[in-house]
Design a protein around this motif. Sequence first.
Motif, PDB file in Angstrom:
ATOM      1  N   MET A 117       0.809  -1.214   0.000  1.00 47.76           N
ATOM      2  CA  MET A 117       0.000   0.000   0.000  1.00 47.76           C
ATOM      3  C   MET A 117       0.845   1.267   0.000  1.00 47.76           C
ATOM      4  N   GLY A 118       0.379   2.234  -0.780  1.00 47.32           N
ATOM      5  CA  GLY A 118       0.960   3.563  -0.710  1.00 47.32           C
ATOM      6  C   GLY A 118       0.582   4.206   0.614  1.00 47.32           C
ATOM      7  N   GLY A 119       1.403   5.144   1.069  1.00 48.27           N
ATOM      8  CA  GLY A 119       1.172   5.717   2.391  1.00 48.27           C
ATOM      9  C   GLY A 119       0.684   7.145   2.393  1.00 48.27           C
ATOM     10  N   SER A 120       0.143   7.604   1.252  1.00 45.24           N
ATOM     11  CA  SER A 120      -0.317   8.985   1.176  1.00 45.24           C
ATOM     12  C   SER A 120      -1.319   9.131   0.046  1.00 45.24           C
ATOM     13  N   ALA A 121      -2.298  10.024   0.239  1.00 48.64           N
ATOM     14  CA  ALA A 121      -3.329  10.220  -0.775  1.00 48.64           C
ATOM     15  C   ALA A 121      -2.785  10.839  -2.046  1.00 48.64           C
ATOM     16  N   ASP A 122      -1.652  11.546  -1.950  1.00 47.61           N
ATOM     17  CA  ASP A 122      -1.179  12.279  -3.126  1.00 47.61           C
ATOM     18  C   ASP A 122      -0.561  11.382  -4.187  1.00 47.61           C
ATOM     19  N   PHE A 123      -0.355  10.100  -3.885  1.00 46.72           N
ATOM     20  CA  PHE A 123       0.042   9.196  -4.962  1.00 46.72           C
ATOM     21  C   PHE A 123      -0.846   7.948  -5.004  1.00 46.72           C
TER      22      PHE A 123
END
Length: 395
Positions: A285-291
Motif C-alpha cells: 500500500m501507498g502511504g499517502s493520498a497524493d500518490f
Amino acid sequence: MPPSTSLQPPRLNNSALPDLLIVKRIAKIPISQAYRMSTCSDVESPLPGYGTTANPPGSTIPPNTVYSQPHFTSGDFAEENPRPVLKPGLYVPTLTFFKKDTEVLDEETIADHAVRMAKAGAAGLLTQGTNGEAAHLLHLERTVVTKTTRDALDRAGYVHIPVIVGCGAQSTRETIELCREAQSSGGDYAIILPPSYYKGMYTTESIKRFYTDVANASPIPILIYNYPSVTAGVDLDSDTIIELAKHTKIVGCKLTCGNTGKLNRIAAATKCQTHTDRGSGFMCMGGSADFTLQTLVGRGSGVVAGLANLTPRICNKLIELYTTGKVDEAQTLQAAVARGDQAATKTGIVGTKSALQTFYGYGGYARRPLPRPTEQEVTNYSSAFEEIVGMEKLV
C-alpha cells in the motif's frame, strides 16, 4: 521466564468465526473503565519470553517463497483466525481525539469518527499511527483507543472492517508487548516502524531480525511501515521488504516514503493483492493520498491516506474511478486530492484537526507539546482545505 513454545493462536472452525469474533470482543475486560479510573498510573504487563521457534536453524526468514498469506480468503474473515481480512482499497489512519480542556481521551468522538470513516467506504482503519499521535499516548491509552474503535465498528455493523494497530517501539521486546496489547484490545493486525534510535548501529540483518522476531512472537499478523521522516531517515529498501514478505505472518507494507519505484518492485515480486487480481494476498500500500493513482497504476493494493480523516468519500471515489476504468476522471480528481494532501502534509495533525473542527464541528486539538492554532492559522487552514472539503460534500 522460558521462551514461549506456543506462539500461534488456536485454530477455529470457520463457520463459527463471525459469532466468535463478536463474543470474544464483548467478553473483553473493560479497558476504558480501567483507563478512566487511573489515567496516569503505570500498569504492569508481564511479557512472556519470545523465541524464534518458527525459524529453521541458521535462517533469518522462514522458508515460504510463495508470499501466500494466512489471513487471505475470498470472504470477510480469515479462515484460520477470527479476524477480518485485508482487502484492496482505502485505509484510514485515524486521528486520536482529546477533551479540549484536559487532554483526556474523548472516547465518544473517537467512536463516532471511526463509524464515519466506515460509512464513507473505508476498507480498514489504522489506530496508533502517526496521525493517531501514538507518540503521545500511554500504553493503556493505546488499548482504549483501539478497543473504542473496534467496539464502535462492531456496534454499527462493521464487524468485517479490520483494525490495524501501530505497534512500533525501539526494542523488540516492547514491540511484541504492544502487539499483544493490540490483540487484547480488539486489533486484527499490527503495523510496525523499524527501530531508529540507535540508527548508526543497525545493519540490514539486524532490521530483518527485528521484524522476524516480532512476527514470530506476535499473536496477530504484522505489516511493515516504512516512513523515513519519522525514523531518523531509516529507509527500508525493496529487497529487504521483499525478503521479509516471505514470512507467513508479515502480510503487507505501507510505504509513506513515497517511492513508487520501490512500491512497483515489491508489488511485482510479492504478486500482491489488487482490485482485479487476488494474487498472493500480500498487501502493498501507498502511504499517502497524493500518490493514490500512481499506487494503483503500479499494481499496489490501495492507500493508507491521512487526508481521508477529513475527506474519506473523495479519497474512496478516486480509487473507485480508477478501478472502474474511468482513468481520465481519476487523473483530474487525483490533482485535487494532491492539493488537499499537500495542505495536510504542510499543516500536519494540527491543521487537519483544525479543519475538522471548522467544517464538521469536531476535532479539537492535538496533545501538547503540539501547538494550538491561532485564529489566523485557523483561517489559513480553512482556506487550504476548502477546495477538497467542498468536493467531499458533493459526493
